[in-house]
Enzyme design. Structure first.
Site, PDB file in Angstrom:
ATOM      1  N   HIS A 178       0.808  -1.221   0.000  1.00 17.85           N
ATOM      2  CA  HIS A 178       0.000   0.000   0.000  1.00 17.85           C
ATOM      3  C   HIS A 178       0.848   1.280   0.000  1.00 17.85           C
ATOM      4  CE1 HIS A 178      -3.650  -2.477   1.596  1.00 17.85           C
ATOM      5  NE2 HIS A 178      -3.465  -2.614   0.296  1.00 17.85           N
TER       6      HIS A 178
ATOM      7  N   ASP B 183      -2.994  -8.836  -7.021  1.00 21.17           N
ATOM      8  CA  ASP B 183      -2.693  -9.157  -5.621  1.00 21.17           C
ATOM      9  C   ASP B 183      -3.464 -10.408  -5.196  1.00 21.17           C
ATOM     10  OD1 ASP B 183      -1.969  -8.953  -2.948  1.00 21.17           O
ATOM     11  OD2 ASP B 183      -3.486  -7.436  -2.499  1.00 21.17           O
TER      12      ASP B 183
ATOM     13  N   SER C 190      -6.840  -1.870  -0.852  1.00 20.99           N
ATOM     14  CA  SER C 190      -6.338  -1.232  -2.070  1.00 20.99           C
ATOM     15  C   SER C 190      -7.420  -0.433  -2.810  1.00 20.99           C
ATOM     16  CB  SER C 190      -5.688  -2.268  -2.985  1.00 20.99           C
ATOM     17  OG  SER C 190      -6.516  -3.388  -3.188  1.00 20.99           O
TER      18      SER C 190
HETATM   19  N1  SAM Z   1      -5.843  -6.126  -2.915  1.00 25.07           N
HETATM   20  C1  SAM Z   1      -6.450  -6.170  -1.585  1.00 25.07           C
HETATM   21  C2  SAM Z   1      -5.854  -5.078  -0.743  1.00 25.07           C
HETATM   22  O1  SAM Z   1      -4.674  -4.755  -0.938  1.00 25.07           O
HETATM   23  O2  SAM Z   1      -6.561  -4.514   0.087  1.00 25.07           O
HETATM   24  C3  SAM Z   1      -6.269  -7.513  -0.934  1.00 25.07           C
HETATM   25  C4  SAM Z   1      -6.632  -8.671  -1.797  1.00 25.07           C
HETATM   26  S1  SAM Z   1      -6.431 -10.242  -1.062  1.00 25.07           S
HETATM   27  C5  SAM Z   1      -4.722 -10.435  -0.934  1.00 25.07           C
HETATM   28  C6  SAM Z   1      -6.823 -11.297  -2.392  1.00 25.07           C
HETATM   29  C7  SAM Z   1      -8.301 -11.311  -2.741  1.00 25.07           C
HETATM   30  O3  SAM Z   1      -8.481 -11.955  -3.994  1.00 25.07           O
HETATM   31  C8  SAM Z   1      -9.184 -12.059  -1.769  1.00 25.07           C
HETATM   32  O4  SAM Z   1     -10.160 -11.194  -1.285  1.00 25.07           O
HETATM   33  C9  SAM Z   1      -9.790 -13.201  -2.595  1.00 25.07           C
HETATM   34  O5  SAM Z   1     -11.123 -13.501  -2.238  1.00 25.07           O
HETATM   35  C10 SAM Z   1      -9.724 -12.635  -3.978  1.00 25.07           C
HETATM   36  N2  SAM Z   1      -9.676 -13.588  -5.095  1.00 25.07           N
HETATM   37  C11 SAM Z   1      -9.216 -14.864  -5.124  1.00 25.07           C
HETATM   38  N3  SAM Z   1      -9.212 -15.336  -6.382  1.00 25.07           N
HETATM   39  C12 SAM Z   1      -9.682 -14.338  -7.174  1.00 25.07           C
HETATM   40  C13 SAM Z   1      -9.869 -14.193  -8.568  1.00 25.07           C
HETATM   41  N4  SAM Z   1      -9.559 -15.174  -9.417  1.00 25.07           N
HETATM   42  N5  SAM Z   1     -10.362 -13.015  -9.028  1.00 25.07           N
HETATM   43  C14 SAM Z   1     -10.671 -12.005  -8.193  1.00 25.07           C
HETATM   44  N6  SAM Z   1     -10.486 -12.077  -6.855  1.00 25.07           N
HETATM   45  C15 SAM Z   1      -9.992 -13.223  -6.351  1.00 25.07           C
END
Ligand code: SAM
Length: 287
Positions: free
Chosen positions: A18, A170, A106
């Site tokens: 972040h 991510d 994010s």
């Molecule tokens: N980017 C966020 C942040 O920095 O606040 C955190 C994201 S977290 C590490 C990963 C997220 O990806 C989870 O909420 C999960 O449910 C979601 N996820 C898993 N597979 C996915 C996919 N194929 N497409 C979209 N989201 C997915």
């Protein structure tokens, strides 16, 4: 899909990702041209650090909460701006009783940086978090939330009409082939939109991270890493962010910020900024 980002919100990995994201957004919005942002794995949007999930791990205590409690004297500008964005989000919920309570994911950090006319698509697959994300941005026409696979969205949305873009990838790294999927999706996106800025978060646990970095070598990404130095079995203790086509002077900001962050997070914590192009991309070419 078991991963819920609520357990990890504000931890050291979020801090790395972040701080970098805020700085990328600042640099990419400095230019008077429209920007497209895609957050392929967006999470819930915002997190209650006093809520059930976050309290079960307490990970923000050794992450953002430690930084937020640090004296401001000597704090690098990128960290100052990140903490200001975090505090601004926290304030939306009223004055905090003590310390930081609400943490922006994010999508919230992206939203705070957007200018009128910029475009933002946030994808989240988990039904509970996708619903939370939709609620977070209900009525906000600047944000398009999709309950969708972020990799498919990346395929469909490249190249953006704006021809300037930032893509944050991510994933949760639950699936054994996540690195391969990420690489395939990135290569596909880059064939259509080679000048976009791509920020790829990855865990550093075993040789898979090294192979991943090796597979990116021809793209000369700037690599940011943060290592807690604890090496606890079963717990993530090091991670990286590879930034392909970073904007001009992003590396400088990260070289100032990361060692400072590492020193504040603990005596065993270390950070590094490696790679990148010998001649940094000029602002115009970074999407
Ligand atoms: N980017 C966020 C942040 O920095 O606040 C955190 C994201 S977290 C590490 C990963 C997220 O990806 C989870 O909420 C999960 O449910 C979601 N996820 C898993 N597979 C996915 C996919 N194929 N497409 C979209 N989201 C997915």
């Amino acid at each position: 899909m078991n991963y819920r980002h609520g357990y990890h919100a504000g931890n050291f990995a979020d801090v790395l990702k972040h701080v970098a994201l805020c700085e990328l957004l600042r640099l990419l919005t400095a230019k008077d041209k429209k920007l497209f942002v895609l957050d392929t794995h967006a999470g819930a949007g915002g997190y209650d650090l006093a809520g059930d999930l976050a309290r079960r791990t307490g990970e923000s205590e050794s992450g953002v909460r430690r930084l937020a409690a640090a004296p401001r004297a000597g704090m690098p500008a990128a960290v100052m701006r990140y903490l200001a964005a975090v505090a601004a989000y926290d304030r939306r919920f009223g004055p905090a009783a003590e310390g930081l309570r609400r943490y922006p994911g994010s999508p919230r950090l992206v939203r705070a940086a957007l200018r009128p006319g910029d475009r933002f698509v946030a994808c989240e697959l988990h039904p509970v978090d996708a619903l939370a994300l939709k609620r977070e941005f209900a009525g906000d026409r600047a944000v398009e939330v999709r309950q969708a696979d972020g990799y498919n969205a990346l395929k469909a949305l490249m190249p953006p009409v704006e021809r300037r873009g930032l893509v944050l990838i991510d994933p949760p790294f639950e699936a054994p082939d996540e690195f391969e999927r990420l690489l395939r999706a990135l290569r596909h996106a880059m064939r259509r939109f080679a000048t976009g800025c791509y920020a790829l978060w990855y865990p550093i646990k075993d040789e898979a991270a090294q192979s991943f970095v090796g597979a990116l070598a021809d793209l000369e990404p700037l690599r940011l890493t943060l290592d807690l130095g604890s090496g606890e079995a079963g717990r993530l203790s090091a991670c990286g962010l590879a930034v392909v086509n970073p904007p001009w002077r992003f590396d400088e900001a990260m070289r100032a910020a990361l060692p400072w962050i590492a020193a504040r997070l603990g005596p065993r914590v270390s950070a590094a900024v490696d790679g990148g192009r010998a001649t940094p991309a000029v602002p115009a070419s970074s999407g």
